[in-house]
Scaffold this motif. Structure first.
Motif, PDB file in Angstrom:
ATOM      1  N   SER A 271      46.709  39.850  41.676  1.00 21.78           N
ATOM      2  CA  SER A 271      46.181  39.680  40.333  1.00 21.78           C
ATOM      3  C   SER A 271      47.003  40.458  39.304  1.00 21.78           C
ATOM      4  CB  SER A 271      44.723  40.130  40.285  1.00 21.78           C
ATOM      5  OG  SER A 271      44.141  39.828  39.039  1.00 21.78           O
TER       6      SER A 271
ATOM      7  N   PRO B 217      46.459  42.523  35.271  1.00 23.72           N
ATOM      8  CA  PRO B 217      45.532  42.903  34.197  1.00 23.72           C
ATOM      9  C   PRO B 217      45.524  41.824  33.111  1.00 23.72           C
ATOM     10  CG  PRO B 217      47.000  44.725  34.764  1.00 23.72           C
ATOM     11  CD  PRO B 217      47.533  43.511  35.458  1.00 23.72           C
TER      12      PRO B 217
ATOM     13  N   TRP C 198      42.689  35.477  43.348  1.00 25.56           N
ATOM     14  CA  TRP C 198      43.539  36.624  43.022  1.00 25.56           C
ATOM     15  C   TRP C 198      43.019  37.890  43.696  1.00 25.56           C
ATOM     16  CZ3 TRP C 198      47.624  34.841  40.219  1.00 25.56           C
ATOM     17  CH2 TRP C 198      47.452  33.593  39.591  1.00 25.56           C
TER      18      TRP C 198
ATOM     19  N   GLN D  60      42.938  43.882  42.679  1.00 26.03           N
ATOM     20  CA  GLN D  60      42.592  44.471  41.381  1.00 26.03           C
ATOM     21  C   GLN D  60      42.451  45.982  41.525  1.00 26.03           C
ATOM     22  OE1 GLN D  60      39.378  42.600  39.227  1.00 26.03           O
ATOM     23  NE2 GLN D  60      38.684  44.544  38.371  1.00 26.03           N
TER      24      GLN D  60
ATOM     25  N   TRP E  19      40.763  42.064  34.994  1.00 25.76           N
ATOM     26  CA  TRP E  19      41.903  41.499  35.703  1.00 25.76           C
ATOM     27  C   TRP E  19      41.675  40.001  35.908  1.00 25.76           C
ATOM     28  CZ3 TRP E  19      45.945  44.033  38.974  1.00 25.76           C
ATOM     29  CH2 TRP E  19      46.142  45.381  38.622  1.00 25.76           C
TER      30      TRP E  19
ATOM     31  N   GLN F 253      38.303  36.853  42.119  1.00 25.96           N
ATOM     32  CA  GLN F 253      38.847  37.727  43.130  1.00 25.96           C
ATOM     33  C   GLN F 253      38.708  37.106  44.517  1.00 25.96           C
ATOM     34  OE1 GLN F 253      40.380  41.017  42.882  1.00 25.96           O
ATOM     35  NE2 GLN F 253      40.697  40.096  40.872  1.00 25.96           N
TER      36      GLN F 253
END
Length: 376
Positions: free
Chosen positions: A224, A226, A261, A264, A270, A274
């Motif tokens: 990932s 930001p 992703w 983090q 982010w 996830q």
């Protein structure tokens, strides 16, 4: 082009027009760029400090270095345990050096006019560090070099940071520009890369019964970013998505799939969804046949061996949740790497057209300066 027009181009992030790369004869250094990883447990703190001190990767504000020391100190015990769980260190150096060496052997046959090709690895946060690699290249008498990112999809946080480092160090170590550089800054849809990913996915699908094979969910997982990086126009999310789309096309869109992703860090926003949350959600909905595919990594490291294999798959305890093998030393992937460099050398360009442009909302002088260095 007038000086005024040049200034306007630079202020918009467009540095110059891609030009032909002219380089002296002799050995060609092929420099594999990556973030790296600690090869032993004693290297974990230094690795974490360098990582968190890099504002290109994780921007922490004006007290970046002080915060980096604190975060590295705080996280070292836990991360050391994680590396201990996967054998006492990261295998990324082993794989990077193997890939570089085998690629150069193939390159010597494919591109004899630029041979011999000498393999180098330059890591951003672990040995061999970029500075040490540049010094070794000078000692070896390298006069022309290709900076070859091992992030197939470009981000200013990863490839950009590595190229910024080469640019800054070259001004100190090679002020007369005795090494002539060109850049392979991205390769998200190279045919060899796509076919290797597709092959590894098909291999993993063979582990399922024919009755469920076409319904296995393919979860493409990438590191990932930001949202502060995404929102300034970083091309990484689009390029990762392009890789995924091409892989699925190679597979004939045979299975349901999503791009998710991972990795983090910290409380800021982010890019999501996830990977860990997605796996839990799928299991809760009864989707128990899932393949995780590390789509933005070129070899195994802690994000695959620990985060995916142990934290997600092992903890889920569901036999149908598996991971496709990483690219590592797959012969098809080695051939792809050599083909990418061969084509780059034949085109004689300093970079891709995309590298000329910084992120639309970027205000960093270092990004403009590194492009001036590589495109001069």
């Amino acid at each position: 082009m007038s000086l005024l027009r040049t200034f306007r181009f630079q202020s918009r992030g467009l540095v110059t027009t891609t030009k032909k790369w002219t380089a002296p004869k002799g050995p060609t250094g092929i420099v594999m760029l990556n973030m790296g990883g600690p090869s032993s447990l004693s290297e974990v703190y230094d690795f974490l400090y360098r990582l968190f001190a890099d504002e290109d990767l994780i921007p922490l504000g004006r007290y970046q270095k002080q915060l980096a020391k604190f975060i590295a100190w705080r996280r070292t015990p836990m991360i050391t345990e994680h590396y201990d769980d996967i054998g006492g260190g990261s295998p990324i150096r082993k794989w990077s050096e193997y890939q570089a060496t085998e690629m150069c052997k193939t390159l010597d046959k494919l591109s004899p006019e630029s041979a011999p090709h000498m393999p180098y690895v330059a890591f951003r946060y672990a040995a061999p560090l970029t500075e040490d690699t540049l010094k070794q290249m000078q000692a070896d008498g390298i006069k022309r070099a290709v900076a070859f990112t091992q992030y197939p999809q470009y981000s200013c946080s990863t490839t950009g940071s590595s190229l910024n480092e080469i640019s800054k160090l070259s001004k100190k170590l090679d002020p007369n520009n005795e090494i002539s550089w060109s850049v392979i800054d991205r390769w998200p849809v190279h045919a060899g890369l796509i076919k290797t990913f597709a092959t590894l996915i098909r291999d993993k699908l063979e582990e399922y019964d024919d009755s469920v094979k076409n319904n296995v969910v393919l979860l493409f997982s990438a590191h990932s970013l930001p949202m502060s990086v995404v929102n300034r126009g970083d091309p990484y999310p689009a390029e990762v998505a392009s890789t995924v789309s091409h892989v699925m096309a190679e597979l004939g869109f045979s299975n349901p799939y999503r791009l998710v992703w991972q990795s983090q860090v910290g409380p800021s926003a982010w890019l999501g969804a996830q990977t860990a949350d997605t796996v839990k959600s799928l299991v809760a909905k009864g989707e128990t046949n899932v393949i995780l595919i590390p789509i933005a990594f070129t070899s195994d490291h802690i994000e695959t061996l620990h985060e995916l294999d142990l934290e997600m798959i092992a903890e889920a305890g569901v036999p149908g949740i598996k991971r496709a093998s990483s690219l590592n030393g797959h012969p098809m992937f080695i051939e792809a790497l050599a083909d990418i460099v061969k084509n780059h050398l034949q085109e004689k360009k300093t970079s891709s057209k995309q590298y000329e442009m910084t992120c639309p909302m970027c205000t960093k002088e270092v990004c403009i300066n590194s492009r001036k260095f590589f495109l001069q």
